[in-house]
Design an enzyme around this catalytic site. Structure first.
Site, mmCIF file in Angstrom:
data_model
loop_
_atom_site.group_PDB
_atom_site.id
_atom_site.type_symbol
_atom_site.label_atom_id
_atom_site.label_comp_id
_atom_site.label_asym_id
_atom_site.label_seq_id
_atom_site.Cartn_x
_atom_site.Cartn_y
_atom_site.Cartn_z
ATOM 1 N N ARG A 69 16.511 -25.606 -0.549
ATOM 2 C CA ARG A 69 17.048 -24.237 -0.693
ATOM 3 C C ARG A 69 18.438 -24.305 -1.302
ATOM 4 O O ARG A 69 18.792 -23.540 -2.195
ATOM 5 C CB ARG A 69 17.094 -23.507 0.665
ATOM 6 C CG ARG A 69 17.904 -22.202 0.600
ATOM 7 C CD ARG A 69 17.659 -21.239 1.756
ATOM 8 N NE ARG A 69 17.557 -21.894 3.044
ATOM 9 C CZ ARG A 69 18.586 -22.395 3.746
ATOM 10 N NH1 ARG A 69 19.826 -22.289 3.274
ATOM 11 N NH2 ARG A 69 18.387 -23.000 4.890
ATOM 12 N N TYR A 125 17.102 -0.135 -14.582
ATOM 13 C CA TYR A 125 15.736 -0.483 -14.174
ATOM 14 C C TYR A 125 15.374 0.242 -12.867
ATOM 15 O O TYR A 125 16.194 0.299 -11.936
ATOM 16 C CB TYR A 125 15.675 -2.001 -13.991
ATOM 17 C CG TYR A 125 14.349 -2.519 -13.502
ATOM 18 C CD1 TYR A 125 13.218 -2.463 -14.316
ATOM 19 C CD2 TYR A 125 14.215 -3.071 -12.236
ATOM 20 C CE1 TYR A 125 12.002 -2.942 -13.863
ATOM 21 C CE2 TYR A 125 12.999 -3.558 -11.780
ATOM 22 C CZ TYR A 125 11.901 -3.480 -12.607
ATOM 23 O OH TYR A 125 10.694 -3.955 -12.157
ATOM 24 N N ASP A 162 22.975 -6.510 -16.609
ATOM 25 C CA ASP A 162 21.584 -6.963 -16.612
ATOM 26 C C ASP A 162 21.181 -7.109 -18.082
ATOM 27 O O ASP A 162 21.030 -6.122 -18.799
ATOM 28 C CB ASP A 162 20.718 -5.920 -15.887
ATOM 29 C CG ASP A 162 19.233 -6.287 -15.863
ATOM 30 O OD1 ASP A 162 18.796 -7.068 -16.728
ATOM 31 O OD2 ASP A 162 18.515 -5.769 -14.984
ATOM 32 N N LYS A 166 10.709 -11.744 -18.051
ATOM 33 C CA LYS A 166 10.515 -11.065 -19.333
ATOM 34 C C LYS A 166 10.719 -12.069 -20.488
ATOM 35 O O LYS A 166 9.989 -13.025 -20.569
ATOM 36 C CB LYS A 166 11.440 -9.855 -19.417
ATOM 37 C CG LYS A 166 11.495 -9.023 -18.117
ATOM 38 C CD LYS A 166 10.193 -8.331 -17.765
ATOM 39 C CE LYS A 166 10.151 -7.758 -16.358
ATOM 40 N NZ LYS A 166 11.226 -6.840 -15.996
HETATM 41 C C1 PLP Z 1 11.773 -6.396 -14.685
HETATM 42 C C2 PLP Z 1 13.201 -6.072 -14.614
HETATM 43 C C3 PLP Z 1 13.944 -6.317 -13.445
HETATM 44 C C4 PLP Z 1 13.322 -6.836 -12.169
HETATM 45 O O1 PLP Z 1 12.900 -8.160 -12.339
HETATM 46 P P1 PLP Z 1 11.681 -8.823 -11.512
HETATM 47 O O2 PLP Z 1 11.623 -10.199 -12.046
HETATM 48 O O3 PLP Z 1 10.451 -7.995 -11.822
HETATM 49 O O4 PLP Z 1 12.023 -8.724 -10.065
HETATM 50 C C5 PLP Z 1 15.300 -6.045 -13.472
HETATM 51 N N1 PLP Z 1 15.894 -5.531 -14.561
HETATM 52 C C6 PLP Z 1 15.215 -5.251 -15.678
HETATM 53 C C7 PLP Z 1 15.932 -4.669 -16.859
HETATM 54 C C8 PLP Z 1 13.846 -5.504 -15.744
HETATM 55 O O5 PLP Z 1 13.169 -5.220 -16.870
#
Ligand code: PLP
Length: 380
Positions: free
Chosen positions: A45, A97, A169, A194
């Site tokens: 961890r 998001y 983000d 993504k």
């Molecule tokens: C998908 C997404 C998230 C969340 O990520 P996960 O891996 O699905 O938990 C956060 N921010 C953006 C812009 C996203 O497209």
């Protein structure tokens, strides 16, 4: 080392003991200590060599001091927000998001943090939202699904002037397109599920910090909260990242082609794409992005059924998510943004007929033929 080279050779790119050109998947929970305290790893961890390799890689790619890998983008975001305490105020972009909005609204508010939601493109609005208890500015650029662009450098400067932590983000751009730490942002994070993973086969999150103090604090929270990325997923993520530049070049070029096709199509009322010279955010996008990303949103002419359109496609996959090799299409009002009340959605500019397309790396001719099929189905 150039970005394309760092993708392959950056961070830890091979096995330190055998020279294997792929970092092994270290499925171990604990590590022998030959002398107490004289060990590189103690418990997985806290630190694991496979996770450490991808963490070192993302730190190098985003030009930060340290990287951290989490079980999901959401886990990464929750850990970053754990820097703050009851009574702290945070300014949040108005088009973040949906899962981030849910985390803020249904979890973090219960813990006594307060939030003001603003359009971060409007620097005066951001400035006006600053209170004595404000600790951070959190935003996305480009946003989801309208692909609004905020001036990253201007936000970083404003945050610095008021001693606020600036957090971006960077999921929609990827570090190939945009590197916020270079523009003065303190923390950059990703849903690596993504573009970074890129193959729709891993859920992961990444955080990179600009300075060593924030790195210590995020590292502490990563270990304390424990929502770490497992070794197998860490390996899969690093494997995906190696081809980021190749994939992004194909994504960006296809997106431009599809934008030009949609822009002139009589059945399309409006196209949202940061690379559109008519887009009010175009100049800022051009200044801070390397390419314009591969997300395009568009509205059909009034009366045309977006549901029929997306359901008649055969190559482009009807699914949530984005940043994959395969093109993905969805209707925000019915899918990703369905949980937001309709009046708030409309207030934020997300119309019922809006369609969001994550342009993949297929041959653009096949994507356009598929879109033609969708248009034919709604005009028949
Ligand atoms: C998908 C997404 C998230 C969340 O990520 P996960 O891996 O699905 O938990 C956060 N921010 C953006 C812009 C996203 O497209």
């Amino acid at each position: 080392m150039k970005f394309e080279t760092a993708l392959i050779h950056g961070g830890v790119s091979e096995d330190q003991t055998t020279g294997a050109t792929s970092v092994p998947i270290y499925m171990a929970s604990t590590f022998r200590q030959h002398e107490i305290g004289q060990n590189k790893y103690e418990y997985s961890r806290t630190g694991n060599p496979t996770r450490g390799a991808v963490e070192a890689l993302i730190a190098q790619l985003e030009h930060g001091t340290a990287g951290f890998a989490f079980a999901s983008g959401s886990a990464a975001i929750n850990t970053v927000f754990s820097l703050f305490s009851a009574g702290d105020h945070i300014i949040v972009g108005n088009d973040v998001y949906g899962g981030t909005f849910r985390l803020i609204d249904s979890v973090l508010k219960r813990f006594g943090m307060t939030f003001t939601v603003v359009d971060t493109r409007d620097l005066n609005a951001v400035n006006d939202a600053i209170q004595p208890t404000t600790k951070a500015i959190y935003l996305e650029t480009p946003t989801n699904p309208l692909l609004h662009i905020t001036d990253i450098q201007a936000i970083a400067d404003l945050a610095q002037a008021h001693h606020l932590t600036s957090i971006i983000d960077n999921t929609f751009a990827s570090p190939y397109v945009q590197r916020p730490l270079e523009l003065g942002i303190d923390i950059v994070l990703h849903s690596a599920s993504k573009y970074l993973g890129g193959h729709s086969d891993v859920i992961a999150g990444l955080v990179v910090t600009k300075d060593a103090d924030l790195a210590d604090r995020i590292g502490y929270l990563q270990n304390a909260i424990g929502s770490i990325l497992a070794p197998q997923e860490s390996w899969l993520l690093q494997r995906g990242i190696k081809t980021l530049a190749l994939r992004m070049r194909a994504h960006l070029s296809n997106a431009e082609t599809i934008f030009n096709y949609l822009k002139q199509h009589p059945a399309v009322a409006k196209v949202y794409y940061p690379g559109d010279p008519d887009n009010p955010d175009y100049a800022v996008a051009k200044k801070q992005m390397h390419g314009f990303g591969a997300m395009i949103s568009f509205e059909l002419q009034p009366g045309l059924d977006p549901k029929a359109f997306v359901e008649h496609l055969q190559v482009i996959t009807l699914a949530e998510s984005l940043g994959a090799l395969e093109s993905l299409i969805e209707i925000p009002a019915l899918m990703t943004h369905g949980a937001i009340p309709r009046d708030i959605r409309l207030q934020n500019g997300i119309k019922d007929e809006l369609i969001r397309l994550s342009v993949g790396v297929e041959a653009s001719e096949d994507l356009i033929a598929d879109l033609d099929r969708g248009f034919a189905s709604v005009q028949a």
